[in-house]
Design an enzyme around this catalytic site. Sequence first.
Site, PDB file in Angstrom:
ATOM      1  N   CYS A  78       0.870  -0.702  -0.120  1.00 42.76           N
ATOM      2  CA  CYS A  78      -0.048  -0.087   0.194  1.00 42.76           C
ATOM      3  C   CYS A  78       0.315   0.958   0.073  1.00 42.76           C
ATOM      4  O   CYS A  78       0.690   2.015  -0.427  1.00 42.76           O
ATOM      5  CB  CYS A  78      -0.390   0.099   1.498  1.00 42.76           C
ATOM      6  SG  CYS A  78      -1.978  -1.044   1.526  1.00 42.76           S
TER       7      CYS A  78
HETATM    8  C1  BEZ Z   1       0.143  -4.276   1.381  1.00 37.90           C
HETATM    9  O1  BEZ Z   1      -0.120  -3.927   1.453  1.00 37.90           O
HETATM   10  O2  BEZ Z   1       1.726  -4.953   2.070  1.00 37.90           O
HETATM   11  C2  BEZ Z   1       0.297  -6.011   2.146  1.00 37.90           C
HETATM   12  C3  BEZ Z   1      -1.141  -6.076   2.764  1.00 37.90           C
HETATM   13  C4  BEZ Z   1      -1.882  -6.679   3.365  1.00 37.90           C
HETATM   14  C5  BEZ Z   1      -1.477  -8.053   3.152  1.00 37.90           C
HETATM   15  C6  BEZ Z   1       0.040  -8.225   2.683  1.00 37.90           C
HETATM   16  C7  BEZ Z   1      -0.061  -7.318   1.969  1.00 37.90           C
END
Ligand code: BEZ
Length: 211
Positions: A45
Amino acid sequence: MSLRLGDVAPNFSATTTEGPIDFHKWLGNSWGVLFSHPADFTPVCTTELGAVARIKAELDKRNVKAIAISVDPLDSHQEWIKDINETQVCTMNFPIIADENRQVASAYDMIHPNADDKATVRSVFIIGPDKKIKLTLTYPASTGRNFAEILRVIDSLQLTAKHKVATPANWRKGEECIVSPAVSDGDAQKLFPKGVRKVKQYLRYTPQPNP
Ligand code: BEZ
């Protein structure tokens, strides 16, 4: 029920990192990209928000406003923005909705309980100036989105809203377009003065009409 293309994007009031908004009023006459995140302080994100901040000029050129959403609270978003700016070499320049009560996530069906019962998936909604949904995408949490593709789709949506064309596979702005099958050969000659290249009756190309 999930939202479908052509549906009016549900309106909502929300707290964001740029102040409170009424979504439809905030959109005004712009196009919109609403995209959700599983959670704050997550690596994928963080890169996505940086990627969108860095294409702000491209979004502005196309009269598109971006807005992100995650179900974490506002103070968490504010802290996270510091990390985004630091690690993604950007300055955050669009709002993140703090959807603690999951009001927006529910209205847009962004929680898919069989994937995760609390966090939102990576949804994307492209919304037209008529407030109708023009595109939906759903990615899993583990896959960061390709925002060059979002810009490419916006180029196609804006072109095809104005001209009776469609865009072929892997089309990019400036490339040949497909004459809409509903247009007769006679009308095609008038509508597309740059010429029509007929491969089959149902497959006719024309240089991209002027935007
Ligand atoms: C991420 O944004 O890195 C992420 C969020 C939830 C699960 C896996 C990755």
